[in-house]
Design a protein around this motif. Structure first.
Motif, PDB file in Angstrom:
ATOM      1  N   TRP A 214       0.829  -1.207   0.000  1.00 15.35           N
ATOM      2  CA  TRP A 214       0.000   0.000   0.000  1.00 15.35           C
ATOM      3  C   TRP A 214       0.862   1.255   0.000  1.00 15.35           C
ATOM      4  O   TRP A 214       1.843   1.341   0.720  1.00 15.35           O
ATOM      5  CB  TRP A 214      -0.957  -0.009   1.201  1.00 15.35           C
ATOM      6  CG  TRP A 214      -2.056  -0.996   0.974  1.00 15.35           C
ATOM      7  CD1 TRP A 214      -2.089  -2.298   1.381  1.00 15.35           C
ATOM      8  CD2 TRP A 214      -3.246  -0.777   0.211  1.00 15.35           C
ATOM      9  NE1 TRP A 214      -3.237  -2.904   0.925  1.00 15.35           N
ATOM     10  CE2 TRP A 214      -3.973  -1.994   0.206  1.00 15.35           C
ATOM     11  CE3 TRP A 214      -3.778   0.309  -0.477  1.00 15.35           C
ATOM     12  CZ2 TRP A 214      -5.190  -2.143  -0.446  1.00 15.35           C
ATOM     13  CZ3 TRP A 214      -4.991   0.167  -1.118  1.00 15.35           C
ATOM     14  CH2 TRP A 214      -5.684  -1.042  -1.104  1.00 15.35           C
ATOM     15  N   GLU A 216       0.553   5.824  -0.907  1.00 22.64           N
ATOM     16  CA  GLU A 216      -0.421   6.907  -0.824  1.00 22.64           C
ATOM     17  C   GLU A 216      -0.213   7.892  -1.962  1.00 22.64           C
ATOM     18  O   GLU A 216       0.930   8.184  -2.332  1.00 22.64           O
ATOM     19  CB  GLU A 216      -0.258   7.636   0.513  1.00 22.64           C
ATOM     20  CG  GLU A 216      -1.547   8.325   0.927  1.00 22.64           C
ATOM     21  CD  GLU A 216      -1.353   9.201   2.137  1.00 22.64           C
ATOM     22  OE1 GLU A 216      -1.221   8.649   3.244  1.00 22.64           O
ATOM     23  OE2 GLU A 216      -1.341  10.439   1.945  1.00 22.64           O
ATOM     24  N   PRO A 221      -5.263   5.802  -0.250  1.00 23.20           N
ATOM     25  CA  PRO A 221      -4.472   4.579  -0.334  1.00 23.20           C
ATOM     26  C   PRO A 221      -4.437   4.063  -1.777  1.00 23.20           C
ATOM     27  O   PRO A 221      -5.461   4.064  -2.461  1.00 23.20           O
ATOM     28  CB  PRO A 221      -5.223   3.583   0.564  1.00 23.20           C
ATOM     29  CG  PRO A 221      -6.462   4.255   1.032  1.00 23.20           C
ATOM     30  CD  PRO A 221      -6.522   5.636   0.478  1.00 23.20           C
TER      31      PRO A 221
END
Ligand code: URA
Length: 257
Positions: A214, A216, A221
């Protein structure tokens, strides 16, 4: 020749990959050049000394222009109109259709792919070819569909010739539109589908290493995933894609609850 027959013949040639129109009669370019040199040598002295007038092309900062247009679009419809009318990306000239998005605007999941291929260019919709059909099956496996809860776009809205990779300047020009697209669509989670999408959204490359982790971008996300076109060529990689889908599903569940 009948217009329709001529048109069909031309479409067929484009389908085969022809990108240039050339004449019926062959031209010997060596002769043409030699003739031009001879004509120049024979020209009166007064003509030879006239300096060529430089073409006055105004310098356009395409990225700044895209940024201005995208920032002022108040809605997805306005953004689509602004992007479709943007004339500084040469891909537009070779594409049949402008490919903006498909699915439900405002859906929790937004997928950002790379660029339209042949089928997408023909239909004006992202991910409708073989890779798109695989993508639909992958989404269905986690109970998601573009008819219900997925929104899909691409970094580039026009097909690159012969499906070549997007060029950095093309991506840079389209990025302001992609960012505004995400802002207006307001998803909860993004998928960066493939290397070029990772490059555009995360400024990172190396999808086989990045996938499943993950990140950003724009305060959201982002999960990088292997492109379905890659999975069609490398079916053994589907196992990793399945893990990523499960991670995506669990992230959406967490954000919901
Ligand atoms: N690949 C993409 O990245 N996008 C499409 O729309 C089709 C194939």
């Amino acid at each position: 020749m009948d217009w329709h027959i001529a048109r069909a013949a031309l479409d067929w040639q484009v389908e085969l990959g022809a990108t240039e129109a050339i004449g019926d009669v062959p031209v010997n370019r060596y002769e043409v050049e030699a003739e031009a040199r001879a004509a120049k040598a024979a020209a009166p002295a007064a003509m030879k000394s006239v300096p060529p007038i430089p073409a006055q092309e105004p310098e356009i900062d395409a990225v700044a222009e895209a940024t201005r247009l995208a920032a002022t679009a108040p809605s997805l419809e306005a953004l689509a109109d602004a992007q479709a009318s943007f004339d500084h990306c040469d891909l537009k000239k070779g594409a049949r259709n402008f490919v903006f998005a498909d699915g439900v605007a405002g859906a929790p999941l937004m997928i950002v792919g790379e660029a339209p291929g042949r089928d997408e260019d023909r239909e004006g919709k992202p991910f409708v070819g073989r890779a798109g059909q695989l993508l639909d099956r992958m989404l269905a496996a986690i109970d998601m569909t573009r008819a219900q809860n997925v929104y899909i776009t691409n970094v580039l809205p026009w097909r690159p010739p012969q499906n070549r990779d997007p060029k950095p300047d093309e991506m840079a020009m389209m990025l302001p539109f992609v960012k505004r697209h995400i802002e207006l669509a307001q998803p909860k989670v993004l998928i960066a589908m493939g290397n070029h999408s990772c490059q555009a959204l995360l400024q990172k490359r190396g999808i086989t290493r990045l996938r499943g982790q993950w990140h950003e971008a724009l305060g959201l996300p982002v999960i990088p995933m292997l492109h379905p076109a890659y999975l069609l060529r490398q079916p053994h990689a589907k196992r990793g894609a399945w893990e990523d889908l499960l991670s995506l599903k669990s992230k959406l569940r967490d954000l919901d609850g």
